[in-house]
Design a protein around this motif. Sequence first.
Motif, short mmCIF file in Angstrom:
data_model
loop_
_atom_site.label_atom_id
_atom_site.label_comp_id
_atom_site.label_asym_id
_atom_site.label_seq_id
_atom_site.Cartn_x
_atom_site.Cartn_y
_atom_site.Cartn_z
N GLN A 72 -34.12 -3.64 -25.49
CA GLN A 72 -34.27 -2.54 -26.03
C GLN A 72 -34.79 -3.37 -27.34
OE1 GLN A 72 -34.85 0.41 -27.49
NE2 GLN A 72 -32.69 1.49 -27.28
N ARG A 73 -35.21 -3.41 -28.17
CA ARG A 73 -36.42 -3.95 -29.16
C ARG A 73 -35.95 -3.33 -30.37
NH1 ARG A 73 -40.69 -7.40 -28.18
NH2 ARG A 73 -41.75 -7.57 -30.39
N VAL A 74 -34.98 -4.50 -31.26
CA VAL A 74 -34.62 -3.80 -31.97
C VAL A 74 -35.02 -5.05 -33.51
CG1 VAL A 74 -31.63 -4.09 -33.55
CG2 VAL A 74 -32.12 -4.03 -30.72
N ALA A 75 -35.38 -3.75 -34.54
CA ALA A 75 -36.15 -5.27 -36.23
C ALA A 75 -35.77 -4.88 -37.22
CB ALA A 75 -37.13 -4.74 -35.76
N ASP A 76 -36.46 -5.62 -38.55
CA ASP A 76 -35.82 -5.01 -39.41
C ASP A 76 -34.78 -4.25 -40.19
OD1 ASP A 76 -37.55 -7.55 -39.82
OD2 ASP A 76 -39.03 -6.58 -41.39
N GLY A 77 -33.59 -3.99 -40.00
CA GLY A 77 -32.76 -3.40 -41.03
C GLY A 77 -32.56 -2.40 -39.74
N GLN A 78 -32.21 -2.75 -38.51
CA GLN A 78 -31.42 -2.06 -37.39
C GLN A 78 -31.04 -2.37 -37.11
OE1 GLN A 78 -35.57 -1.63 -34.87
NE2 GLN A 78 -35.88 0.55 -36.02
N SER A 79 -29.78 -1.93 -36.00
CA SER A 79 -28.85 -1.93 -35.69
C SER A 79 -28.36 -1.52 -33.77
CB SER A 79 -27.96 -1.39 -36.04
OG SER A 79 -27.24 -2.00 -37.07
N TRP A 80 -28.30 -2.14 -33.35
CA TRP A 80 -28.22 -1.78 -31.49
C TRP A 80 -26.25 -1.72 -31.13
CZ3 TRP A 80 -25.91 -4.18 -27.59
CH2 TRP A 80 -26.27 -3.29 -26.44
N SER A 81 -25.83 -1.13 -30.30
CA SER A 81 -24.41 -1.11 -29.52
C SER A 81 -24.18 -0.67 -28.72
CB SER A 81 -24.06 -0.01 -30.53
OG SER A 81 -22.08 0.09 -29.88
N SER A 82 -23.82 -1.48 -27.27
CA SER A 82 -23.65 -1.42 -26.55
C SER A 82 -23.28 0.16 -25.56
CB SER A 82 -22.69 -2.03 -25.55
OG SER A 82 -21.30 -1.83 -26.18
N ASP A 83 -22.40 0.82 -27.79
CA ASP A 83 -21.48 2.34 -26.96
C ASP A 83 -22.45 3.38 -26.26
OD1 ASP A 83 -19.04 1.19 -27.32
OD2 ASP A 83 -19.00 1.83 -29.02
N ARG A 84 -24.17 2.75 -27.62
CA ARG A 84 -24.74 3.72 -27.12
C ARG A 84 -26.20 2.50 -26.78
NH1 ARG A 84 -23.91 8.96 -31.71
NH2 ARG A 84 -22.75 9.67 -30.21
N PRO A 85 -26.19 2.19 -25.85
CA PRO A 85 -28.06 1.67 -25.64
C PRO A 85 -29.06 1.74 -25.43
CG PRO A 85 -26.46 2.01 -23.59
CD PRO A 85 -26.31 2.36 -24.67
N ASN A 86 -29.36 2.98 -25.61
CA ASN A 86 -30.64 3.29 -25.33
C ASN A 86 -30.79 4.06 -27.41
OD1 ASN A 86 -31.02 3.19 -22.51
ND2 ASN A 86 -29.40 4.92 -22.55
N GLU A 87 -30.00 3.83 -27.66
CA GLU A 87 -30.65 4.05 -29.29
C GLU A 87 -30.59 2.97 -30.45
OE1 GLU A 87 -27.69 6.83 -31.22
OE2 GLU A 87 -27.48 7.89 -29.51
N VAL A 88 -31.54 2.75 -31.62
CA VAL A 88 -31.45 1.69 -32.27
C VAL A 88 -31.85 1.91 -33.96
CG1 VAL A 88 -33.18 0.64 -33.46
CG2 VAL A 88 -32.74 0.29 -30.81
N THR A 89 -30.62 2.56 -34.60
CA THR A 89 -30.68 2.71 -35.50
C THR A 89 -30.81 1.42 -36.83
OG1 THR A 89 -27.94 2.34 -35.95
CG2 THR A 89 -28.30 4.22 -34.97
N THR A 90 -30.48 3.05 -38.16
CA THR A 90 -30.96 1.77 -39.29
C THR A 90 -29.33 0.69 -39.65
OG1 THR A 90 -32.29 3.69 -40.36
CG2 THR A 90 -31.34 2.11 -41.59
N ALA A 91 -29.64 0.29 -39.69
CA ALA A 91 -28.51 -0.78 -40.35
C ALA A 91 -27.31 -0.64 -42.11
CB ALA A 91 -29.06 -2.57 -40.23
#
Length: 108
Positions: A72-91
Amino acid sequence: VRDGSQQTALLEHGAAWFSVAPRGDRPAFEVRAGDTIVRVIGTRFRVAREGERANVTVDHGVVEVRFRGRAQRVADGQSWSSDRPNEVTTAAPAIEPDIEIDPPKKKH
């Protein structure tokens, strides 16, 4: 930790900010947090781990997070969690880094 010519950080518990200078032709820098591997070329990001749970927050740049065979690619101002590994959210807004890898050299 150096794995051959590659630099690797192992996060067993807690959290750390990393500021990685552009790697150019050098191998990518990796942070390993359990089943989560974060690969960077040049960016500022935070990795947190509590038990088997991992979180990645990117202040600027892009990282690739690998978790249990998926990337999963995570970019500027984003977050990722192993709780929801298919989602990238705003940080949430970032704080200053705790660790710098290959900081720029100061000019005299």
